[in-house]
Design a protein around this motif. Structure first.
Motif, short mmCIF file in Angstrom:
data_model
loop_
_atom_site.label_atom_id
_atom_site.label_comp_id
_atom_site.label_asym_id
_atom_site.label_seq_id
_atom_site.Cartn_x
_atom_site.Cartn_y
_atom_site.Cartn_z
N ASN A 16 45.85 22.68 98.06
CA ASN A 16 45.04 23.93 98.11
C ASN A 16 43.68 23.42 99.25
N LEU A 17 43.95 24.44 100.35
CA LEU A 17 43.02 24.09 101.41
C LEU A 17 43.14 22.70 101.97
N LEU A 18 44.18 22.63 102.64
CA LEU A 18 44.78 21.47 103.64
C LEU A 18 43.83 21.34 104.76
N GLU A 19 43.20 20.08 104.73
CA GLU A 19 42.10 19.76 105.65
C GLU A 19 42.64 18.96 106.75
N GLY A 20 43.05 17.56 106.47
CA GLY A 20 43.40 16.57 107.56
C GLY A 20 45.05 16.25 107.38
N ILE A 21 45.31 15.55 108.57
CA ILE A 21 46.69 15.08 108.52
C ILE A 21 46.95 14.07 109.65
N ALA A 22 47.54 12.98 108.98
CA ALA A 22 47.63 11.73 109.94
C ALA A 22 49.55 11.57 109.50
N ILE A 23 49.83 10.81 110.74
CA ILE A 23 51.22 10.33 110.89
C ILE A 23 51.23 8.91 111.02
N ASP A 24 52.14 8.06 110.04
CA ASP A 24 52.01 6.72 110.41
C ASP A 24 52.68 6.12 111.63
N PRO A 25 52.38 4.96 111.98
CA PRO A 25 52.68 4.78 113.53
C PRO A 25 54.27 4.82 113.71
N ALA A 26 55.10 4.60 112.53
CA ALA A 26 56.62 4.58 112.71
C ALA A 26 57.00 5.96 112.69
N GLY A 27 56.45 6.83 112.44
CA GLY A 27 56.69 8.32 112.52
C GLY A 27 57.57 8.73 111.09
N THR A 28 57.43 7.80 110.18
CA THR A 28 58.16 8.20 108.90
C THR A 28 57.50 9.12 108.06
N TYR A 29 56.28 8.91 108.07
CA TYR A 29 55.58 9.82 106.96
C TYR A 29 54.25 10.68 107.48
N ALA A 30 54.22 11.78 106.95
CA ALA A 30 52.65 12.35 107.27
C ALA A 30 52.17 12.40 106.06
N TYR A 31 50.76 12.25 106.19
CA TYR A 31 49.83 12.31 104.97
C TYR A 31 48.89 13.50 105.27
N VAL A 32 48.89 14.36 104.27
CA VAL A 32 48.08 15.71 104.21
C VAL A 32 46.91 15.54 103.07
N LEU A 33 45.69 16.03 103.44
CA LEU A 33 44.54 16.08 102.56
C LEU A 33 44.41 17.42 102.09
N SER A 34 44.38 17.53 100.59
CA SER A 34 44.28 18.94 99.90
C SER A 34 42.81 18.72 99.24
N TYR A 35 41.92 19.64 100.07
CA TYR A 35 40.41 19.61 100.00
C TYR A 35 40.43 19.91 98.51
N ASN A 36 40.70 21.16 98.09
CA ASN A 36 40.27 21.65 96.70
C ASN A 36 40.94 20.76 95.57
N ASP A 37 42.21 20.29 95.86
CA ASP A 37 42.78 19.37 94.69
C ASP A 37 42.36 17.89 94.63
N ASN A 38 41.65 17.31 95.93
CA ASN A 38 41.16 16.21 95.63
C ASN A 38 42.36 15.04 95.89
N THR A 39 43.43 15.44 96.79
CA THR A 39 44.56 14.78 96.67
C THR A 39 45.09 14.32 98.27
N VAL A 40 46.20 13.37 98.15
CA VAL A 40 46.89 13.17 99.53
C VAL A 40 48.11 13.54 99.19
N ILE A 41 48.75 14.21 100.01
CA ILE A 41 50.12 14.60 99.75
C ILE A 41 51.11 13.78 101.07
N LYS A 42 52.05 13.10 100.52
CA LYS A 42 52.83 12.44 101.31
C LYS A 42 54.15 13.03 101.62
N ILE A 43 54.44 13.19 102.98
CA ILE A 43 55.63 13.93 103.35
C ILE A 43 56.55 13.09 104.13
#
Length: 182
Positions: A16-43
């Protein structure tokens, strides 16, 4: 010839309300911040699917950066004026959050993975964090008006902080700070 196109459909993360995103140096996973849920989503970037349960971190996460080794991620929590450290191999928080200035909106890590820098929008400062001790270094540096985003040159010799004016886009400015002064 290279192409520039979307891959499949947009992924419904459940966030809910995705704010930030970063990809690990290996390009394996993206990490997305959910502002309203106070969570990090791993993709997983090879399957474009979420991995496991989102990690609860609190503080209304705003920005995320991953160290050059891909071992840890650091998130800013704008509501808690804090930074959270996440072990990416276990996908769990490490220790307690540290307090930074008011309204941390961004985060950047130097190319050596030694320091992180956080622009604090509410008090017009940049906080320097020693990543090996996970403690702030010295007093936060006063920097322009309402610092919003930050980037570091690849050589880590100069920090570039984008400073946005509150009242008018025409008053926007960019401050250049030597890392020796931070």
């Amino acid at each position: 010839m290279s192409t520039f196109a979307t891959v499949g459909s947009a992924l419904a993360t459940g966030g809910n309300l995705l704010e930030g995103i970063a990809i690990d140096p290996a390009g394996t996973y993206a990490y997305v911040l959910s502002y309203n849920d106070n969570t990090v989503i791993k993709i997983n970037l090879s399957t474009f699917a979420t991995v496991g349960t989102p990690l609860s971190i609190g503080g209304s996460p705003q920005a995320i950066a991953i160290d050059p080794a891909g071992a840890y991620a650091y998130t800013t929590g704008i509501a808690a004026n804090s930074v959270t450290k996440i072990n990416l191999s276990t996908f769990a928080t490490v220790g307690s959050d540290i307090t930074v200035g008011g309204g941390p909106l961004g985060i950047a890590i130097d190319s050596a993975g030694t320091y992180a820098y956080v622009p604090n929008n509410n008090d017009n400062t940049v906080t320097k964090i020693n990543l090996s001790t996970f403690l702030t270094v010295g007093t936060a540096l006063a920097i322009g008006t309402t610092p919003f985003a930050i980037a570091i040159t690849p050589s880590s010799s100069v920090i570039h902080t984008i400073v946005l004016a509150v009242a008018s886009a025409t008053a926007s400015s960019v401050s250049f700070v030597s890392s020796r002064k931070v």
